[in-house]
Enzyme design. Structure first.
Site, PDB file in Angstrom:
ATOM      1  CG  ASP A 149      47.288  56.845  47.803  1.00 43.17           C
ATOM      2  OD1 ASP A 149      47.172  56.266  48.935  1.00 43.17           O
ATOM      3  OD2 ASP A 149      47.612  58.150  47.984  1.00 43.17           O
ATOM      4  CG  ASP A 206      49.156  60.542  54.451  1.00 44.08           C
ATOM      5  OD1 ASP A 206      49.889  60.158  53.572  1.00 44.08           O
ATOM      6  OD2 ASP A 206      47.884  60.286  54.220  1.00 44.08           O
TER       7      ASP A 206
HETATM    8  C1  GLA Z   1      47.121  59.860  50.468  1.00 49.70           C
HETATM    9  C2  GLA Z   1      48.559  59.644  50.477  1.00 49.70           C
HETATM   10  C3  GLA Z   1      49.273  61.233  50.172  1.00 49.70           C
HETATM   11  C4  GLA Z   1      48.705  61.700  49.033  1.00 49.70           C
HETATM   12  C5  GLA Z   1      47.207  61.718  49.014  1.00 49.70           C
HETATM   13  C6  GLA Z   1      46.778  62.186  47.839  1.00 49.70           C
HETATM   14  O1  GLA Z   1      46.799  60.421  51.509  1.00 49.70           O
HETATM   15  O2  GLA Z   1      48.914  58.804  51.525  1.00 49.70           O
HETATM   16  O3  GLA Z   1      50.546  60.726  50.267  1.00 49.70           O
HETATM   17  O4  GLA Z   1      49.378  60.994  47.981  1.00 49.70           O
HETATM   18  O5  GLA Z   1      46.750  60.580  49.312  1.00 49.70           O
HETATM   19  O6  GLA Z   1      45.453  62.554  47.838  1.00 49.70           O
END
Ligand code: GLA
Length: 717
Positions: free
Chosen positions: A471, A541
């Protein structure tokens, strides 16, 4: 195929396209043609026309000619008033250049860029060398073409052959001029949770610039643009695409100038960019993939999808069955312990989900998003028995285990930051700009990349891990490194990206059997550069099926559906509060690398059965998802329906999803990409249809309520 005529006309023929350039009477390299495949005689006549327009070689007052010349590499300070491709700043402050043709080479291999993603294997390359009349700069432009693709890949290497140090103020990957200015520009714009919405605007005079200045390719604009004709639809009409293999700040521009010429150019964003070149040093630009279609934007997208699968994405994984993942982020956020996780694993295994991915919150003192990034040690207070308890549970349940990292970040409240504040980007006496209460690690520093490599490797070596979600949850803001000299601060942004690529490369080579998924606050770094390392990327997301059908639709303009991670989540949806049928969430998530983002222990029996059926169905079609061709049938941005189908290469099987965005009556959708001669059987109803009928009269969709889907499979038996 590459043909060279009289050492001055270079003709590159792809599957259905021709790209031609030539050295004009004055010794400058100019574009001759790009578009539908043409024969050489046509190109010769174009060249004669240009020769007539080109001033005599000895007429030095004709430099203003450069303003209209379709330069393959535009130079600065000699009467070309369009934006230059490359600007070389010399130590006396002068910047004018005149790049003149100095030779060519054709090679049966393709250039491997140092430390950057690039086109893999096969193909034929043309290298054309230009030399600056006023400095020791030499530019080697490279062009790659493939018999079975309508794509030309371009890039260049800038070499300082002089005795003095120079500074590049700009180093674009390409420049291409069109005589026709009657185009609209399509870009993929958006923001967090609404990534890559196609937007088309008519080009007027002036510069249209699509860019990221954020150090990542960004949620806001994707490094892909297309010139489209007014009548260009999904399967008809003309368009020209430009897709950059780069994951940092970029710019892609279309300039319609006062001479009524259209120039498209771009590469690494020129804002804050400089690069110092000492004698004998060189700089490589990222590659750009230029494609042409006379069969609509759908054909262009399939060209990119096929090309990325064949030539960019890691061959070890690209066509491999993708794991069906359950991820605990939306199920628990930071609030979990080993008991909760084991319960989710057990429940998921009964639904035939094959991989559990433990998301954020397993390390250091990470109980909220304000601490512990950088401390890649298991939090054994939260997870009793550490990761072993969880991995053992996965093993008992016949599942694989995956783990989340955010390698490029550090929290101020972390052991890493306390020990090494100098690892964070920024200037120590200026308060850092925070986002999600975190700072970016300075990946321009080798010791930082080494540290992260060792810390992440330690975990990957110690535990049985088959999947990593990498990420990256904030844009860069301070483009400054305490590790770079005053005169090199302009190199920060690109050096950061090179640091990311080098870490990805090292981790991937050290752990070739681990499957890496990319992510950046959802789809904030969804680009061809990242796909070189990560075969799939978390698309957004936003897991709401209605928004997702749009995000996936837009993403498919430039990327294969197998590259999109798509998960089913609970309702009301956490991002939009919307409620949609479980079957709709499953259907939209099936148009990509499918998975689940929910607490499997909380599903109703009905939902559990639905998951089992969804996974069963998905296993039947997943080959189509990784190999097939996508046809976009109904555009959710311009109506109240969404429909996409995936067709196998042999055209004998099709999988389709239709979604009603409003209550709808019985309707027909005309399918694309089938073989008119074949008879297709609807697997659900047993009814046979001819390909011709499906394409011309349409396939019947029953009455649907708002947000319901109809999923269909058609097969030639
Ligand atoms: C980002 C990712 C999510 C999750 C969060 C965790 O927003 O896109 O899928 O992994 O971080 O903090």
């Amino acid at each position: 195929m590459i043909q060279i005529v009289e050492d001055k006309i270079f003709i590159l023929n792809g599957h259905k396209i021709t790209y031609a350039l030539f050295v004009n009477k004055l010794g400058f390299l100019q574009n001759l043609y790009f578009g539908e495949k043409v024969d050489n005689n046509f190109l010769y006549s174009l060249q004669e026309e240009w020769d007539k327009k080109t001033p005599a070689a000895d007429d030095l007052n004709k430099d203003m000619y450069f303003d209209t010349m379709p330069s393959e590499c535009a130079f600065y300070g000699r009467g070309d008033y369009n934006e230059p491709s490359i600007i070389v700043h010399r130590n006396d402050g002068s910047e004018m250049s005149r790049f003149r043709y100095a030779g060519y080479e054709v090679k049966k291999c393709i250039p491997a860029l140092k430390g950057m993603p690039c086109v893999r294997g096969g193909g034929e390359s043309l290298f054309v060398t230009l030399k600056d009349d006023f400095s020791g700069i030499k530019i080697v432009l490279h062009y790659l073409v493939f018999d079975d693709f309508d794509i030309v890949a371009r890039g260049c290497e800038i070499i300082n052959t002089g005795n003095d140090c120079v500074t590049l103020r700009r180093a674009f990957s390409f420049c291409l001029q069109f005589e026709d200015i009657d185009y609209s520009l399509l870009c993929l714009s958006g923001g967090w949770a609404r990534e890559r919405a196609p937007e088309t605007n008519k080009l007027g005079h002036g510069i249209t610039k699509i860019q990221s200045t954020r150090g990542i390719s960004s949620h806001q604009f994707n490094p892909f643009i297309a010139l489209v004709k007014d009548d260009c639809g999904e399967e008809t009409g003309k368009c020209i695409g430009f897709e950059l293999l780069y994951s940092g700040s970029f710019s892609l521009c279309a300039e319609v100038n006062g001479n009524d010429k259209l120039r498209v150019y771009g590469g690494i964003n020129e804002m804050n960019f400089t690069w110092m070149l000492h004698p004998a040093e060189s700089f490589e630009t990222p590659q750009i993939l230029i494609s042409y279609s006379n069969n609509g934007i759908g054909y262009l997208s399939r060209q990119y999808a096929n090309f990325l699968r064949e030539k960019i994405i890691n061959p070890q994984y690209v066509y491999k069955e993708r794991p069906i993942v359950i991820n605990n982020w939306e199920a628990t956020y930071f609030n979990f312990d080993e008991k909760k996780i084991c319960e989710i694993i057990e429940a998921a295994s009964k639904l035939n989900i094959d991989t559990f991915v433990l998301d954020d919150g397993w390390f250091g003192k990470r109980n909220l998003d304000n601490a512990a990034l950088g401390d890649w040690v298991v939090n054994e207070t939260k997870l009793k028995g550490g990761l072993n308890t969880i991995i053992q549970k996965c093993n008992e349940c016949g599942m694989k285990f995956g783990l989340w990292f955010e390698p490029e970040m550090v929290s101020e409240d972390s052991d890493l930051y306390r020990a090494h504040p100098e690892f964070a980007v920024g200037k120590r006496d200026i308060e850092p700009a925070r986002s999600r209460t975190q700072l970016v690690l300075d990946f321009t520093k080798q010791e930082v990349v080494d540290y992260v490599f060792n810390a992440v490797s330690e975990i990957l070596k110690t535990y049985q891990i088959s999947y990593v979600k990498w990420d990256m949850n904030r844009s860069l803001s301070e483009f400054y490194s305490t590790g770079l000299d005053y005169s090199r601060q302009g190199e920060f942004s690109h050096r950061y990206v090179l640091g990311v690529y080098s870490l990805a490369e090292r981790l991937m080579s050290a752990f070739p059997d681990i499957f890496f998924e990319g992510c950046a606050g959802g789809g904030g770094r969804f680009d061809a550069g990242m796909l070189y390392y990560f075969p799939q990327i978390w698309t957004s997301d936003n897991t709401d099926a209605i928004d997702r059908c749009k995000i996936q639709w837009g993403t498919s303009y430039a990327y294969p559906i197998s590259a999109m991670s798509c998960h089913v989540s609970v309702c009301p949806n956490h991002q939009t509060n919307r409620t949609t049928p479980f079957s709709t969430r499953g259907a939209i998530a099936s148009l990509g690398a499918t998975g689940y983002e929910l607490d499997a222990t909380k599903l109703t029996d009905e939902e559990k059965n639905a998951v089992i059926v969804q996974i069963d169905n998905y296993k039947r079609i997943r080959d189509l998802i990784v190999h097939g061709d996508l046809y976009r049938i109904r555009n959710p941005f311009s109506g109240s329906e969404f429909c996409e189908i995936v067709v196998s290469k042999d055209k004998k099987s099709t999988y389709g999803v239709y979604l009603a965005l409003e209550d709808s009556s019985e309707t027909q959708v005309c399918l694309s990409g089938l073989d008119q001669k074949y008879v297709y059987r609807d697997i659900k109803t047993g009814v046979d249809y001819s390909g011709k009928l499906l394409m011309e009269q349409g396939f019947d969709i029953p009455i649907l309520k708002k947000y319901e889907t109809y999923v269909f499979e058609l097969k030639v038996l």
